[in-house]
Design an enzyme around this catalytic site. Sequence first.
Site, PDB file in Angstrom:
ATOM      1  N   LYS A  53      22.909  54.732  87.474  1.00 54.17           N
ATOM      2  CA  LYS A  53      23.330  55.164  88.815  1.00 54.17           C
ATOM      3  C   LYS A  53      23.952  54.000  89.570  1.00 54.17           C
ATOM      4  CE  LYS A  53      20.211  59.019  88.847  1.00 54.17           C
ATOM      5  NZ  LYS A  53      18.843  59.483  88.902  1.00 54.17           N
ATOM      6  N   GLN A  97      13.702  58.621  92.312  1.00 51.80           N
ATOM      7  CA  GLN A  97      13.712  58.959  90.882  1.00 51.80           C
ATOM      8  C   GLN A  97      12.393  59.646  90.509  1.00 51.80           C
ATOM      9  OE1 GLN A  97      16.437  58.315  88.718  1.00 51.80           O
ATOM     10  NE2 GLN A  97      15.260  59.686  87.419  1.00 51.80           N
ATOM     11  N   ASP A 120      20.159  64.667  96.110  1.00 50.54           N
ATOM     12  CA  ASP A 120      19.675  65.405  94.940  1.00 50.54           C
ATOM     13  C   ASP A 120      19.571  66.905  95.255  1.00 50.54           C
ATOM     14  OD1 ASP A 120      19.244  64.266  92.489  1.00 50.54           O
ATOM     15  OD2 ASP A 120      17.294  63.405  93.003  1.00 50.54           O
TER      16      ASP A 120
END
Length: 283
Positions: A53, A97, A120
Amino acid sequence: MAKIIDGKAISKQIREEIAAETAEFAKNSGFKPGLAVIIVGEDPASQVYVRNKRKACDEVGFYSESYELPAETTQEELETLVDKLNNDDKIHGILVQLPLPKHLDETRVLLKINPEKDVDAFHPYNVGKIMIGDYSFLPCTPAGVMALIERSEIDVCGKKCVVIGRSNIVGKPMAMLLLHSHGTVTICHSRTQNLASICKEADILVAAIGKADFVGADMIKEGAVVIDVGMNRKADGKLTGDVNFAEAEPLASYITPVPGGVGPMTITMLMQNTLTAAKNKVK
Ligand code: NAP
């Protein structure tokens, strides 16, 4: 013989577009889109994702921060960091995460993220927006699948779509996006009866199960579009999908390979969401 949907090439093309848009955006706004990634603990797979990322952010010209917290981080410490990032003007997207270590409450952490920075799209506010079809962010993996479908010029309208899997991060939003594109959608799961015969009717079949080579020839209609979201490690360490590629490929009209299909799209869609968040901020 199916056409192979090359997720690597499509992802590269979209990242180039994002990089060009980012340069233009930075010139006009005076700042770069900023993404903060938080990882708690030392899960090796998560560490690889976080590294990728960060690399993707550099590639498209974003500002990025990463926070690698020890496994014993408390709920309060993690939520305090999320709060700090919620109030940081340099940061437009926050990604925690997952999975988090067991002692941490994932739902509470996700609820803490400002929905405007929830790149997200896991916050219930954004999940609700997706349901009603009025959204800024889409969850990255299903968004990646839709981009593959669109860029391959596959028309979803009126098609029978079957999604195997009903998770909150893949199956359910995937079904919703196909529905928004006017597909006729069936969602299957571990309690579905006559799974093979339902799948065999699909014009577009999306497998998001987490079981290597689960979808075989008996589940695929001739000419179907087969999208394999699965990422499974075999005993020899090789990555494989949920679809038995050797059986599916002669039947399908289009198919995504693993690796090199859906996988590369997920981070690309994260970049897209972060750019959108930065643009929304200017608006
Ligand atoms: P998950 O939360 O474990 O969900 C799996 C789903 O598959 C569940 O809904 C489950 O049904 C269903 N299922 C399991 N066994 C089944 C069976 N025998 N028949 C029919 N349905 C069955 O997994 P996920 O997070 O959605 O991920 C799915 C796969 O996609 C995994 O391989 C994951 O690694 C991969 N993935 C890839 C990306 C990417 O970037 N390419 C991103 C995310 C996930 P129940 O609900 O009834 O249990």
